[in-house]
Enzyme design. Structure first.
Site, PDB file in Angstrom:
ATOM      1  N   SER A 213       0.820  -1.222   0.000  1.00  0.00           N
ATOM      2  CA  SER A 213       0.000   0.000   0.000  1.00  0.00           C
ATOM      3  C   SER A 213       0.844   1.259   0.000  1.00  0.00           C
ATOM      4  O   SER A 213       1.925   1.296   0.597  1.00  0.00           O
ATOM      5  CB  SER A 213      -0.882  -0.004   1.239  1.00  0.00           C
TER       6      SER A 213
ATOM      7  N   TYR B  46      -0.799  -0.267   9.951  1.00  0.00           N
ATOM      8  CA  TYR B  46      -1.127  -0.880   8.659  1.00  0.00           C
ATOM      9  C   TYR B  46       0.050  -0.721   7.686  1.00  0.00           C
ATOM     10  O   TYR B  46       0.558  -1.711   7.134  1.00  0.00           O
ATOM     11  CB  TYR B  46      -2.378  -0.191   8.121  1.00  0.00           C
TER      12      TYR B  46
ATOM     13  N   LYS C 143       2.708  -3.594   6.093  1.00  0.00           N
ATOM     14  CA  LYS C 143       2.898  -3.751   4.645  1.00  0.00           C
ATOM     15  C   LYS C 143       4.380  -3.579   4.286  1.00  0.00           C
ATOM     16  O   LYS C 143       4.929  -4.323   3.475  1.00  0.00           O
ATOM     17  CB  LYS C 143       2.045  -2.731   3.886  1.00  0.00           C
TER      18      LYS C 143
END
Lengths: 544, 544
Positions: free
Chosen positions: A127, A151, A155
């Site tokens: 992402s 998050y 990633k």
């Protein structure tokens, strides 16, 4: 071949699924296409109602954090995994542990059986949220990843792990660093959710209250081009990545503000007054957080490898309206750059090149061609063309065919349905700088540079003469070299069949549909590397 | 305060332990020093024989991959953890799983109880091996981490995790990206082991067969400065890192080749013929691997935060010989830049500044001062000075004291023993551009820039007049501003007491011992931020 899609019940997962089933094959570790026999949708949720009916689909409801469950999916070699399951940014900020468990341990659970099996590929959705703190300017593939969310952190860690697994030969990993895919058809907990809301809610006739400022910039893409790019990434030969240990790259995206999206929406709908209202109630904390996310992802590497980007925000809005709401909301004819299957591949003041990829069973929106255009076809396809206010007509396209349309004199407004398989693939080269004078005589002499303009270098064969452009073919056998002075004032080189070349087009692997613009006189040298693959080029002489 | 050192039986762990015990305190979350009551050495191996006898030490043999064992160490708040335990690069390439388990899961096992407890600090040893693929030039803190080993990959992941834990307030993490610490007293399995072997083996009279090319460059440091830096990093206020979400930084290092080290060795030993022989049998694969490692780590950020670097490779070699082999191997007197407690802090053609930190109980090597020098003392310390061929003499240093030695006329050859506590800390400012003419009269007029040279700006108080330099004091209260034109041709600003300032010395936190060189006339503005801390500077007017 067996394919596994994690997060397979999700928005992206289902679209990847449908696209793979429509095409029916993927490239394996041997670099040849293999028929997809089985496609496993692995997900923790409940299967969606709109699941395609297809005997190749296998539904597996399971928990990616359960290593044994995940391992049981790997009952053969050569599996291709699309790993899309993930805890999103909003939830990850609320609950660190679930974020780590799903995004890190879950990914490890997939990687381990790949390592035990042979010849597996794993395509991982990273992402743009990996970019947090960073220097001014576009986010580059070489920018250090300093995420501002758990998050993004998970990633970024998985990018490192997948690079290492690939380096060690445990798996053939390919990582797409995703912009924010908009609009999600359902509200979600991601921090950039407003970039979906701004399109979805008004189109559904509902008011959108956005918790970000209207001028906040973000890198987004539509689902269609992303699904195409993920599959393209899976199908690339491993040698395409050889230049770097880094298997991770930014996907093409548009850098837009909420206001841009709001405008794009108004420009494609028939009646803007039918749209739900949009209001802004910015939340300072959310704005601060989002400003650390990807705003302008540079995708030079991905584009060089054949990944494509949406032509416009309007195309994204139109696609969503047609697919998820009601095609009748749209104005009856859209511009090419608003048509979501036409991806801008190259443009300058002289030409504008769109790449069109229309999967089997799919139909473009009704769109208008306003410039004289050359069409280069890369697949043999059976299609149905429907001109505005006319009956549908069947047509057969052959691979290597070149057509010319004098739309400068006479607009073409049509839509194309692919009766496939395979994917219909073509390039639309708009002669954007050409103004037709209604005289069909070739205007060659006007624009060739050198006095003895009839003398073309050997190998260049004139195959099409049209008002705006001549098309020449240039075929080069594997292992040979070619050099010549091409006396055109301006030319577009279009790759029909590619190989690794060195010389005037760079040191690169040419792929069908690659385009290169050059101004003349062009002293071109080309060396075709290797002994297996020939090169076939179209050299488009622009006559204006 | 309780301190935990993982990898506590290892080379670095033991040195960190001894240094903490010698000093007796560390800075806690409240930014005040706390007495270290207990120091846990946690390690999987067997306790070494040379463990210091100290009631504060607690030995815990355990497995860092066992979460419960690790958790049981955290029986109070405010613990400071030095996390040094790690699988090394060579072993990590052989066994991926153990590398992941120890380096990733082991670190997570430490982080979790920190998160449950309050006010814990974790100082993590990352590695220059995080740099694999990278652009030409020094490895910067902003360089993207693309490691070429699983070891480097796990370290890079943990950098991300510790940044995220710190961002979320789960722990106060500080990450030192380590150069290769040389020489390790025992052979080890790390890929850069030859950079230790090249010093250790010859000093022990054994032949060294090196599997790398003599010209291979690598970033290294001695253990002494690194141990000091790790503790310095632990003691910094959290605000020192506020400019970035990134808590990870390159430690200062020397960029050297094996050949450089070989030469450095010869230059500090009494009789080079006693050294074991060095031969090179380069292994192509190992060379290729090592060339992906850190070669020249830029430590601008760490240095600005007060981390120090070795003055020379010779200092590293001399330190090892004296500590681990036999001090009598060394030539009887070393140069200052060969003395391992003298760290080069600043140098140009006019001055050379060494920072000296001598922990309690420690003694410098016998070294020679060849230039007129100013000495600035930052701690009150009881020391014993021994001049060459003289008896030892006790001396008491007070904090803020300034001394001058005219070693340009008369060399000073001595060693200093710190009878501590605390650490003896001083700056040696060598007036390297000054040639004494034996005339003691101040030469002020020669080098002041402006006609009316006696007019100093208000606030500047002359406190010392010496042949090579005058020392002026400048004291600024918290919250005040000062501006003035300082008419010196060249001046060195030495920070005695620091605070956050803005103006002519930058926007930064001044710390005791920071130095800034300026050429005149110097229009200096200084704004002392905050209301708590005053600033005291020495302005050294160079009279040459």
């Amino acid at each position: 071949m067996k394919v596994i899609i994690t997060g397979g019940f999700g928005f992206l997962g289902l679209h990847v699924c449908k696209r793979i089933l429509a095409v029916g094959e993927l490239v394996g570790a041997d670099e040849s296409p293999h028929v997809v026999r089985k496609l496993v949708l692995f997900d923790a949720g409940s299967p969606p109602k709109d699941l395609p009916e297809d005997s190749r689909i296998e539904i597996r409801v399971g928990d990616i954090t359960n290593a044994d469950e995940v391992k049981s999916l790997f009952d053969e070699d050569g599996i291709v995994v699309f790993h899309l399951a993930s805890v999103m940014s909003g939830q990850g900020e609320k609950d660190f542990d679930i974020c780590w468990k799903v995004n890190v341990e879950g990914t490890r659970n997939l990687l381990e059986p790949c390592r035990v099996r042979r010849d597996c590929k794993l395509i991982f959705a990273s992402s743009g949220a990996c970019f947090g703190e960073r220097p001014e300017g576009p986010e580059m593939d070489t920018t250090k990843l300093l995420p501002h969310t758990s998050y993004g952190m998970t990633k970024a860690c998985m990018e490192l792990v997948i690079n290492d697994f690939t380096r060690r030969g445990f798996v053939d990993g390919r990582v797409a660093r995703l912009p924010t895919v908009i609009p999600r058809p359902e509200p979600n907990s991601g921090l950039p959710a407003a970039f979906s809301d701004v399109l979805r809610e008004p189109l559904r006739g509902r008011p959108a209250v956005l918790r970000l400022r209207p001028d906040m910039r973000h890198a987004v893409c539509g689902y269609r081009v992303l699904v195409r790019n993920l599959i393209h990434l899976a199908n690339l030969p491993a040698a395409a990545f050889a230049e770097s240990i880094d298997r991770c790259m930014n996907m093409p995206s548009l850098s837009v503000t909420l206001q841009d999206l709001q405008k794009s929406l108004a420009s494609v709908v028939k009646d803007p007054s039918m749209l739900g209202s949009i209001s802004y109630e910015p939340d300072a904390e959310l704005c601060a957080k989002l400003s650390t996310f990807h705003q302008n992802m540079d995708a030079t590497r991905a584009r060089a490898l054949g990944m494509m980007g949406d032509s416009s925000a309007s195309a994204i809005a139109a696609d969503f309206a047609a697919e998820y709401v009601d095609p009748l909301l749209l104005k009856p004819v859209v511009e090419i750059y608003e048509e979501p299957r036409h991806w801008l591949a190259f443009s300058n003041e002289h030409v504008r090149v769109f790449r069109v990829e229309n999967p089997p069973g799919d139909t473009t929106l009704m769109h208008v061609h306003r410039f004289d255009s050359l069409y280069f076809f890369f697949t043999a396809a059976k299609v149905q063309g429907t001109k505005l206010n006319e009956e549908a007509k069947d047509d057969t396209l052959s691979c290597g065919e070149v057509r010319y349309g004098d739309h400068g004199n006479c607009l073409l407004t049509h839509k194309i349905h692919n009766k496939g398989p395979p994917v219909m693939m073509c390039l639309d080269v708009e002669l954007a700088g050409f103004q037709s004078d209604g005289n069909d005589a070739p205007a060659t002499k006007r624009v060739r540079i050198e006095a003895d303009s009839s003398r073309l270098p050997p190998g260049l064969r004139l195959t099409k003469e049209r008002p705006g452009a001549n098309v020449h073919n240039l075929d080069l056998a594997a292992g040979t070299s070619w050099a010549g002075r091409i006396p055109f004032a301006r030319a577009l080189f279009v790759v029909h069949r590619g190989a690794h070349v060195r010389g005037g087009l760079g040191d690169r692997l040419l792929k069908p549909g690659d385009v290169f613009f050059r101004e003349g006189p062009i002293d071109m040298k080309l060396e075709v590397m290797g002994t297996r693959r020939d090169v076939a080029l179209w050299v488009v002489e622009l006559l204006y």
